[in-house]
Write an enzyme that holds these catalytic residues in place. Structure first.
Site, PDB file in Angstrom:
ATOM      1  N   THR A   1      40.294  14.369  38.499  1.00 49.74           N
ATOM      2  CA  THR A   1      40.171  14.299  39.961  1.00 49.74           C
ATOM      3  C   THR A   1      39.662  12.925  40.389  1.00 49.74           C
ATOM      4  O   THR A   1      39.293  12.096  39.563  1.00 49.74           O
ATOM      5  CB  THR A   1      39.194  15.370  40.476  1.00 49.74           C
ATOM      6  OG1 THR A   1      37.866  15.030  40.031  1.00 49.74           O
ATOM      7  CG2 THR A   1      39.570  16.757  39.971  1.00 49.74           C
TER       8      THR A   1
ATOM      9  N   VAL B   1      30.363   7.020  33.159  1.00 52.65           N
ATOM     10  CA  VAL B   1      31.253   7.861  33.945  1.00 52.65           C
ATOM     11  C   VAL B   1      32.636   7.760  33.313  1.00 52.65           C
ATOM     12  O   VAL B   1      33.181   6.661  33.193  1.00 52.65           O
ATOM     13  CB  VAL B   1      31.298   7.411  35.422  1.00 52.65           C
ATOM     14  CG1 VAL B   1      32.146   8.373  36.245  1.00 52.65           C
ATOM     15  CG2 VAL B   1      29.897   7.279  36.006  1.00 52.65           C
ATOM     16  N   ILE B   2      33.160   8.898  32.894  1.00 50.52           N
ATOM     17  CA  ILE B   2      34.464   8.931  32.226  1.00 50.52           C
ATOM     18  C   ILE B   2      35.489   9.553  33.174  1.00 50.52           C
ATOM     19  O   ILE B   2      35.240  10.606  33.764  1.00 50.52           O
ATOM     20  CB  ILE B   2      34.382   9.717  30.905  1.00 50.52           C
ATOM     21  CG1 ILE B   2      33.374   9.039  29.953  1.00 50.52           C
ATOM     22  CG2 ILE B   2      35.763   9.821  30.249  1.00 50.52           C
ATOM     23  CD1 ILE B   2      33.086   9.817  28.687  1.00 50.52           C
TER      24      ILE B   2
ATOM     25  N   TRP C   1      23.557  12.611  31.491  1.00 51.35           N
ATOM     26  CA  TRP C   1      24.945  13.059  31.360  1.00 51.35           C
ATOM     27  C   TRP C   1      25.654  12.142  30.381  1.00 51.35           C
ATOM     28  O   TRP C   1      25.432  10.931  30.405  1.00 51.35           O
ATOM     29  CB  TRP C   1      25.628  13.011  32.733  1.00 51.35           C
ATOM     30  CG  TRP C   1      26.943  13.703  32.774  1.00 51.35           C
ATOM     31  CD1 TRP C   1      28.164  13.126  32.716  1.00 51.35           C
ATOM     32  CD2 TRP C   1      27.164  15.111  32.872  1.00 51.35           C
ATOM     33  NE1 TRP C   1      29.146  14.075  32.784  1.00 51.35           N
ATOM     34  CE2 TRP C   1      28.551  15.324  32.878  1.00 51.35           C
ATOM     35  CE3 TRP C   1      26.314  16.220  32.956  1.00 51.35           C
ATOM     36  CZ2 TRP C   1      29.124  16.578  32.959  1.00 51.35           C
ATOM     37  CZ3 TRP C   1      26.884  17.470  33.040  1.00 51.35           C
ATOM     38  CH2 TRP C   1      28.277  17.636  33.041  1.00 51.35           C
TER      39      TRP C   1
ATOM     40  N   PHE D   1      23.362  -3.421  36.355  1.00 51.47           N
ATOM     41  CA  PHE D   1      24.399  -2.394  36.283  1.00 51.47           C
ATOM     42  C   PHE D   1      24.895  -2.287  34.849  1.00 51.47           C
ATOM     43  O   PHE D   1      25.732  -3.071  34.403  1.00 51.47           O
ATOM     44  CB  PHE D   1      25.549  -2.769  37.225  1.00 51.47           C
ATOM     45  CG  PHE D   1      26.625  -1.727  37.341  1.00 51.47           C
ATOM     46  CD1 PHE D   1      26.493  -0.681  38.237  1.00 51.47           C
ATOM     47  CD2 PHE D   1      27.780  -1.808  36.577  1.00 51.47           C
ATOM     48  CE1 PHE D   1      27.500   0.279  38.361  1.00 51.47           C
ATOM     49  CE2 PHE D   1      28.782  -0.859  36.695  1.00 51.47           C
ATOM     50  CZ  PHE D   1      28.646   0.186  37.593  1.00 51.47           C
TER      51      PHE D   1
ATOM     52  N   HIS E   1      36.908  12.327  41.712  1.00 46.95           N
ATOM     53  CA  HIS E   1      35.447  12.304  41.615  1.00 46.95           C
ATOM     54  C   HIS E   1      34.964  11.019  40.936  1.00 46.95           C
ATOM     55  O   HIS E   1      33.983  10.400  41.350  1.00 46.95           O
ATOM     56  CB  HIS E   1      34.974  13.547  40.840  1.00 46.95           C
ATOM     57  CG  HIS E   1      33.499  13.669  40.731  1.00 46.95           C
ATOM     58  ND1 HIS E   1      32.813  13.385  39.577  1.00 46.95           N
ATOM     59  CD2 HIS E   1      32.574  14.053  41.640  1.00 46.95           C
ATOM     60  CE1 HIS E   1      31.527  13.590  39.775  1.00 46.95           C
ATOM     61  NE2 HIS E   1      31.355  13.999  41.012  1.00 46.95           N
TER      62      HIS E   1
ATOM     63  N   SER F   1      24.686   9.638  36.410  1.00 51.49           N
ATOM     64  CA  SER F   1      24.815   8.251  36.852  1.00 51.49           C
ATOM     65  C   SER F   1      24.539   8.084  38.341  1.00 51.49           C
ATOM     66  O   SER F   1      23.985   7.074  38.765  1.00 51.49           O
ATOM     67  CB  SER F   1      26.202   7.705  36.508  1.00 51.49           C
ATOM     68  OG  SER F   1      26.321   7.550  35.109  1.00 51.49           O
ATOM     69  N   TYR F   2      24.900   9.062  39.151  1.00 52.70           N
ATOM     70  CA  TYR F   2      24.633   8.964  40.582  1.00 52.70           C
ATOM     71  C   TYR F   2      23.136   8.841  40.850  1.00 52.70           C
ATOM     72  O   TYR F   2      22.709   8.123  41.752  1.00 52.70           O
ATOM     73  CB  TYR F   2      25.223  10.180  41.316  1.00 52.70           C
ATOM     74  CG  TYR F   2      25.142  10.054  42.805  1.00 52.70           C
ATOM     75  CD1 TYR F   2      26.072   9.299  43.510  1.00 52.70           C
ATOM     76  CD2 TYR F   2      24.122  10.674  43.519  1.00 52.70           C
ATOM     77  CE1 TYR F   2      25.990   9.165  44.890  1.00 52.70           C
ATOM     78  CE2 TYR F   2      24.036  10.556  44.896  1.00 52.70           C
ATOM     79  CZ  TYR F   2      24.979   9.802  45.573  1.00 52.70           C
ATOM     80  OH  TYR F   2      24.889   9.661  46.935  1.00 52.70           O
TER      81      TYR F   2
END
Length: 162
Positions: free
Chosen positions: A95, A90-91, A31, A122, A97, A65-66
């Site tokens: 929301t 992660v952008i 992603w 990380f 999320h 990423s999850y």
């Protein structure tokens, strides 16, 4: 100094050891592929520059990423690595999320390291917008993938020492 004024990937003040003979897995999210691809290139280039053989680097692609959490766990469960580098992006959206994913990924990656007693790095960008991510994926603030690779080298040396 504010991060807006400097390259965060400057390692000139560090003595980064030669990592020949070390084995690394890089788990990378698909992603935001343009960004994570740049992070991956930076990490691989930095590992190679510090003596890691190409055959000692295994890249594992996961959807997002999850999934870095399970990817890191799978890597350690199935092969012997000195460290696993997790790369994702992660952008912030409209929301909450973003908050849930960032917290879960950070906690999950930390837990994999504790489970296997090995370094899990990380290398996940958590930015407000795409431009901030690009700036940290080879742009004006350096490359978080390079930073993650240097961290993996340093932590694997510490783990071996003790």
């Amino acid at each position: 100094m504010s991060s807006s004024l400097k390259n965060l990937s400057d390692f000139s003040h560090l003595d980064v050891q030669n990592a020949s003979g070390s084995r690394f897995a890089i788990v990378v999210a698909q992603w935001n592929a343009a960004i994570t691809g740049a992070l991956l290139s930076g990490a691989v280039d930095k590992l190679l520059a510090h003596g890691v053989a190409e055959s000692d680097i295994e890249v594992i692609q996961v959807p997002g990423s999850y999934e870095l959490i399970s990817g890191a766990d799978i890597a350690f469960r199935n092969k012997s690595f000195d460290a696993v580098i997790c790369l994702g992006c992660v952008i912030q959206g409209e929301t909450r999320h973003f908050d849930f994913i960032c917290n879960a990924v950070a906690d999950g990656i930390a837990n994999v390291g504790l489970k296997y007693n090995k370094p899990v790095i990380f290398g996940v960008l958590t930015t407000d917008n795409e431009q901030q991510a690009l700036d940290r994926a080879g742009g004006k603030h350096g490359n978080k993938g390079e930073e993650a690779a240097v961290t993996a080298i340093q932590m694997s040396h510490i783990a071996r020492r003790f």
